[in-house]
Design a protein around this motif. Structure first.
Motif, short mmCIF file in Angstrom:
data_model
loop_
_atom_site.label_atom_id
_atom_site.label_comp_id
_atom_site.label_asym_id
_atom_site.label_seq_id
_atom_site.Cartn_x
_atom_site.Cartn_y
_atom_site.Cartn_z
N TYR A 38 0.85 -1.20 0.00
CA TYR A 38 0.00 0.00 0.00
C TYR A 38 0.89 1.25 0.00
N PRO A 39 0.64 2.21 -0.89
CA PRO A 39 -0.30 2.19 -2.02
C PRO A 39 0.33 1.50 -3.23
N LEU A 40 -0.50 1.14 -4.20
CA LEU A 40 -0.01 0.40 -5.36
C LEU A 40 -0.40 1.05 -6.69
N HIS A 41 -1.04 2.20 -6.67
CA HIS A 41 -1.60 2.74 -7.91
C HIS A 41 -0.54 3.12 -8.94
N ASN A 42 0.72 3.31 -8.53
CA ASN A 42 1.78 3.67 -9.48
C ASN A 42 2.59 2.47 -9.95
N SER A 43 2.29 1.30 -9.44
CA SER A 43 3.12 0.13 -9.74
C SER A 43 2.96 -0.33 -11.19
N LEU A 44 4.09 -0.61 -11.83
CA LEU A 44 4.09 -1.19 -13.17
C LEU A 44 4.21 -2.71 -13.12
N ALA A 45 4.31 -3.26 -11.91
CA ALA A 45 4.52 -4.71 -11.77
C ALA A 45 3.39 -5.54 -12.39
N PRO A 46 2.10 -5.19 -12.20
CA PRO A 46 1.05 -6.00 -12.84
C PRO A 46 1.19 -6.07 -14.35
N LEU A 47 1.54 -4.96 -14.98
CA LEU A 47 1.75 -4.94 -16.42
C LEU A 47 2.94 -5.81 -16.81
N LEU A 48 4.02 -5.68 -16.06
CA LEU A 48 5.23 -6.47 -16.31
C LEU A 48 4.94 -7.97 -16.26
N HIS A 49 4.32 -8.41 -15.18
CA HIS A 49 4.11 -9.85 -15.01
C HIS A 49 3.05 -10.40 -15.95
N ALA A 50 2.04 -9.60 -16.26
CA ALA A 50 1.04 -10.04 -17.22
C ALA A 50 1.69 -10.30 -18.57
N LYS A 51 2.62 -9.42 -18.95
CA LYS A 51 3.31 -9.60 -20.24
C LYS A 51 4.21 -10.83 -20.22
N ILE A 52 4.86 -11.08 -19.09
CA ILE A 52 5.72 -12.26 -18.99
C ILE A 52 4.89 -13.53 -19.06
N PHE A 53 3.78 -13.59 -18.32
CA PHE A 53 2.92 -14.78 -18.37
C PHE A 53 2.38 -15.00 -19.79
N GLU A 54 2.04 -13.90 -20.46
CA GLU A 54 1.55 -14.02 -21.83
C GLU A 54 2.64 -14.61 -22.74
N GLY A 55 3.87 -14.13 -22.58
CA GLY A 55 4.97 -14.62 -23.39
C GLY A 55 5.28 -16.09 -23.15
N LEU A 56 5.00 -16.55 -21.94
CA LEU A 56 5.23 -17.95 -21.59
C LEU A 56 4.03 -18.84 -21.89
N SER A 57 2.94 -18.23 -22.33
CA SER A 57 1.68 -18.96 -22.58
C SER A 57 1.19 -19.67 -21.33
N LEU A 58 1.36 -19.00 -20.19
CA LEU A 58 0.88 -19.53 -18.92
C LEU A 58 -0.45 -18.86 -18.54
N PRO A 59 -1.44 -19.62 -18.11
CA PRO A 59 -2.73 -19.03 -17.71
C PRO A 59 -2.70 -18.52 -16.27
N TRP A 60 -1.57 -18.00 -15.87
CA TRP A 60 -1.40 -17.50 -14.50
C TRP A 60 -1.67 -16.00 -14.48
N THR A 61 -1.97 -15.48 -13.29
CA THR A 61 -2.24 -14.06 -13.15
C THR A 61 -1.44 -13.46 -12.00
N TYR A 62 -1.28 -12.15 -12.08
CA TYR A 62 -0.59 -11.37 -11.05
C TYR A 62 -1.47 -10.16 -10.78
N SER A 63 -1.95 -10.03 -9.55
CA SER A 63 -2.91 -8.97 -9.23
C SER A 63 -2.44 -8.14 -8.04
N PRO A 64 -2.69 -6.84 -8.08
CA PRO A 64 -2.37 -6.01 -6.91
C PRO A 64 -3.34 -6.27 -5.76
N MET A 65 -2.80 -6.38 -4.57
CA MET A 65 -3.63 -6.47 -3.37
C MET A 65 -3.27 -5.27 -2.49
N GLU A 66 -3.94 -4.18 -2.76
CA GLU A 66 -3.66 -2.93 -2.06
C GLU A 66 -4.42 -2.91 -0.75
N THR A 67 -3.69 -2.94 0.35
CA THR A 67 -4.35 -3.00 1.65
C THR A 67 -3.43 -2.46 2.75
#
Length: 325
Positions: A38-67
C-alpha cells in the motif's frame, strides 16, 4: 541471462529450501500470484508480469492487493491456487517474520520483496522469503554494461538514500559488482546511521562511509558506480540541499562512471537522471532493475530456466506505458 557468482543459478539454489512446488499440470492451471502492499496505484509490476505470463503462454495471473491490513497476507498467500507473491512497502520488513525461512540476501538486506514456495519432505508447502531487488540492481549494470566489472572492481561506489532500496543497492554493489567501499549520501544522518547499524548486525561485510559534506566528498576517491534510490523531488530542506551538493561534487569528477537512477515515477528522466547525464555519466532508467527483479521472481515462481524468458517485448510494453504517463 542473469549472472551469478554462485556455482548454481537462482532456480537451482532455491531447491535447497525444498522440492518443486509444481506438478505436471500446474502450468496449465489458472494459478495466481499477487502484489501485497500500500499504495499500489503507481506500480508497473502487474503490467510487467502479465506480459511475462503471456509470453510464456501460462494461464497465470498477477494482481495487486492494495491494503493496509497486514493480517490479510497469510490467508492470501496460503490460498490453494497461489504459487507465490511479491511484497512491497510498507511490508517488506514485517513479512520476514511470518514466512518459513528467509534467504541469505533477504537476511542481510533486512527486507524481502518476494515469496516463493517449495515442498518439505512430507509434501507440505514451505513459504520462502527472498529479495530480488538486489538482483535487479546487479543485472541492470551487468546486462547494459558488459565490461562494467573491469571498471568497478576495487573501486568505490555511491548509494543515495536511506530506505529499503538503498539496502538492496548496497548489497548488490558489495556482493556482485566488486565495489571496495560504499559511500552513503542522504538528507538525514539518522537514516544512514540506522542503515549501517542494521546491515552490520545482519552480517554485511563491506565498508560503508557516510559522506556528510562537500569537503569530505572532494577529499575522497570518486565512485565508479552510483545508485540513486530517492523520490524525484527538488531539494528544499537543508539536508536535501547538502546531499545534492555532495552528489554534484562526485558527478563533477574527472573520471566518469555509471549511474542507475531507480526512481522512474512520475517520469523516467528524473532531475537526478538529467544532472548525471549532463555531467557525462552513463545513466540507466529505473525500469531496468524493476524488469530484472521481476524476471528473477518469475524464475522462482514458474521454475522455468532463465533462457525461457524473452525481455524485448517486456521492455517495449513498459516503455510504451511510460510514454503515456
Amino acid at each position: 541471462m542473469l549472472e551469478n557468482d554462485e556455482p548454481v543459478g537462482i532456480l537451482e539454489s532455491s531447491y535447497q529450501y525444498g522440492a518443486s512446488a509444481l506438478d505436471q499440470s500446474s502450468r496449465s492451471k489458472p494459478l495466481r500470484t499477487f502484489l501485497f502492499g500500500y499504495p499500489l496505484h503507481n506500480s508497473l509490476a502487474p503490467l510487467l508480469h502479465a506480459k511475462i505470463f503471456e509470453g510464456l503462454s501460462l494461464p497465470w495471473t498477477y494482481s495487486p492487493m492494495e491494503t493496509q491490513d497486514a493480517s490479510r497476507f497469510i490467508p492470501s498467500l496460503k490460498a490453494p491456487d497461489v504459487i507465490g507473491c511479491a511484497v512491497t512497502m510498507p511490508y517488506k520488513v514485517s513479512m520476514m517474520s511470518v514466512v518459513d525461512e528467509v534467504t541469505a540476501e533477504g537476511k542481510v538486506i533486512g527486507a524481502i520483496n518476494t515469496v516463493f514456495i517449495r515442498r518439505a519432505f512430507d509434501g507440505s508447502p514451505r513459504y520462502i522469503g527472498t529479495n530480488t531487488d538486489c538482483i535487479g540492481v546487479r543485472e541492470s549494470f551487468l546486462q547494459n554494461f558488459p565490461d562494467v566489472l573491469e571498471h568497478s572492481t576495487g573501486k568505490p561506489g555511491l548509494v543515495i538514500g536511506g530506505g529499503g532500496a538503498c539496502r538492496s543497492a548496497i548489497y548488490a554493489l558489495w556482493k556482485w559488482l566488486g565495489i571496495s567501499k560504499i559511500y552513503l549520501v542522504n538528507r538525514l544522518e539518522s537514516e544512514v546511521t540506522e542503515v549501517i547499524k542494521s546491515l552490520k548486525a545482519t552480517g554485511f561485510g563491506g565498508e560503508l562511509i557516510h559522506v556528510s559534506s562537500v569537503e569530505m566528498a572532494e577529499a575522497l576517491e570518486a565512485p565508479v558506480l552510483i545508485v540513486g534510490t530517492v523520490p524525484d523531488f527538488p531539494p528544499r530542506e537543508e539536508g536535501e540541499i547538502i546531499a545534492r551538493n555532495i552528489i554534484t561534487t562526485f558527478l563533477s569528477s574527472k573520471n566518469k562512471g555509471y549511474v542507475l537512477e531507480m526512481c522512474y515515477h512520475p517520469k523516467p528522466r528524473t532531475e537526478f537522471f538529467e544532472i548525471a547525464t549532463a555531467a557525462g555519466w552513463r545513466v540507466l532508467y529505473g525500469t531496468e532493475p524493476m524488469i530484472y527483479q521481476g524476471v528473477a521472481q518469475q524464475v522462482l515462481w514458474t521454475e522455468l530456466p532463465l533462457e525461457t524468458f524473452s525481455l524485448d517485448e517486456v521492455k517495449q510494453v513498459i516503455s510504451e506505458k511510460l510514454e503515456k504517463i
